[in-house]
Structure formats: C-alpha cells, structure tokens
Design a protein around this motif. Structure first.
Motif, mmCIF file in Angstrom:
data_model
loop_
_atom_site.group_PDB
_atom_site.id
_atom_site.type_symbol
_atom_site.label_atom_id
_atom_site.label_comp_id
_atom_site.label_asym_id
_atom_site.label_seq_id
_atom_site.Cartn_x
_atom_site.Cartn_y
_atom_site.Cartn_z
ATOM 1 N N UNK A 1 73.151 32.250 -6.653
ATOM 2 C CA UNK A 1 72.354 31.949 -5.454
ATOM 3 C C UNK A 1 71.117 31.121 -5.827
ATOM 4 N N UNK A 2 70.461 31.464 -6.938
ATOM 5 C CA UNK A 2 69.301 30.695 -7.393
ATOM 6 C C UNK A 2 69.697 29.267 -7.736
ATOM 7 N N UNK B 1 69.797 23.422 -6.158
ATOM 8 C CA UNK B 1 70.550 22.233 -5.759
ATOM 9 C C UNK B 1 70.280 21.844 -4.315
ATOM 10 N N UNK B 2 69.329 22.567 -3.665
ATOM 11 C CA UNK B 2 68.969 22.226 -2.290
ATOM 12 C C UNK B 2 69.844 22.878 -1.242
ATOM 13 N N UNK C 1 58.960 24.887 -9.331
ATOM 14 C CA UNK C 1 59.972 24.998 -10.390
ATOM 15 C C UNK C 1 60.690 23.668 -10.581
ATOM 16 N N UNK C 2 61.058 23.030 -9.468
ATOM 17 C CA UNK C 2 61.754 21.743 -9.553
ATOM 18 C C UNK C 2 60.864 20.661 -10.154
#
Length: 210
Positions: free
Chosen positions: A106-107, A112-113, A130-131
């Motif tokens: 899920x994370x 991946x949006x 984080x991204x």
C-alpha cells in the motif's frame, strides 16, 4: 605446606569482601579468555558488584552473544512446543508477515501516486517530503554518474589524441625507408649496367644487313 581452604560463604568484612571480589573477578575473566582462546568458544560474562558496578567480558561482543542466546532460547522453546501450539505460532507468524506485506504494498502504491484519496493533508505533505528526499537522492546519484561519464570520455579523448600523434609519425618513417630502399635499388642497377658494358643508348631504324 598446603593452603588453607577458604570456606565458601559471604565475607562479612567489607574491605576483605571488596579485595576478594576484585581478585576473583580478574581471575574469572582471565579463565574465560583462556577458554575462549583454547577452545574457540564465544564467551560473555556480566558481573555486578555489591555496589551495583558493572563489569563485563566478551570474546567477541556482549550484544552478539546475548542475541545468539536469545535465538537459541527461541528455537529451544519452539522445539518443545506441542504440535497445536506450534501450528498456531506458524499461523500467527504468517498473518503478521502478510499484514506487513500488505502495508508495504500500500505504501508503494502511494509513492507511485495511487490510492491517495483517503489520505489527510498532513499525510499528503509527509508523502510529498518523502518523495522530495527520494528525488534529491536520485538526482545526486545521477549527477555523480554524469561526472564519471565525463571523466571517462575526457580520458579516452586524451588517449585517442596520443594514439593519433603516434600514427602520424609512422608514415614519415615508412616513406623515409621506402626512399632509401629505392635509391639503393637504382644505385645497384647502375652499377650492374656499368659492369656489364652493355650499350644502353637508344638506336632508331632497321638493323644493317651484313
């Protein structure tokens, strides 16, 4: 004369007790070190004095020995579990692992949006941070790779230039050798003609009849 055996009981005199503790502790640690060296054993000793002072010895690392002991204890407990409890333990472990896999999946989808609708504003900001950190790390590694490629290309360019200069010197040497060989051949031919005495002048017309 034989030494008098000391009765094993608590020493009442505090000074004598501390002296005995210090001597016996050093002797115990020395014996542990000898046993570890002679038998290649992994040994850890933890001692607290009467004043709550810590003394320890380990042939490798106290933490490593404690972890090994915990692992062996866990395996020992599993070996002696009834089959029903063992199956329950395996089921609980599988459920825990399955939940961890689902959470990580899920994370990853969120990174991946995907599946972003249920996130709060704070969670979205945290995900964005984080991204950004991940993107910064990727950009840094990419720049390092670019610099390495540029350095490699520059080094190859220098090598090619040096090789080209070497190749330019080779034809001049070859032409010099060919010219020397041709001059030597002409000189040899002239010498043979002079020795033979043949008439090499050009004559026109029919030969005279005898």
């Amino acid at each position: 004369m034989t030494r008098k055996r000391i009765q094993i009981k608590k020493i009442d005199n505090i000074s004598s007790r501390q002296v005995t503790f210090s001597k016996r502790r050093k002797g115990l640690f020395k014996k542990a070190q000898e046993l570890s060296t002679l038998c290649d054993a992994d040994i850890a000793l933890i001692v607290f004095s009467a004043t709550n002072k810590l003394f320890e010895y380990a042939s490798s690392s106290i933490q490593q020995v404690i972890e090994r002991r915990s692992q062996c204890s866990g395996i020992h407990r599993l070996e002696h579990l009834p089959i029903e409890q063992f199956m329950q333990f395996e089921s609980d472990s599988n459920d825990t692992l399955r939940k961890k896999v689902e959470e990580k999946t899920h994370e990853l989808r969120q990174l991946n949006g995907e599946d972003l609708q249920g996130l709060t504003l704070h969670q979205l900001q945290k995900l964005e941070e984080v991204l950004k950190r991940s993107l910064a790390s990727v950009s840094r590694v990419k720049d390092e790779k670019f610099m390495q490629e540029i350095s490699t290309l520059k080094r190859k360019e220098v090598e090619l230039i040096e090789e080209n200069q070497k190749l330019k010197q080779v034809p001049s040497l070859t032409q010099y050798g060919q010219r020397q060989s041709l001059e030597s051949t002409i000189s040899s031919s002239s010498y043979l003609l002079e020795e033979d005495g043949s008439d090499t002048s050009l004559k026109l017309g029919l030969p005279l009849l005898q």
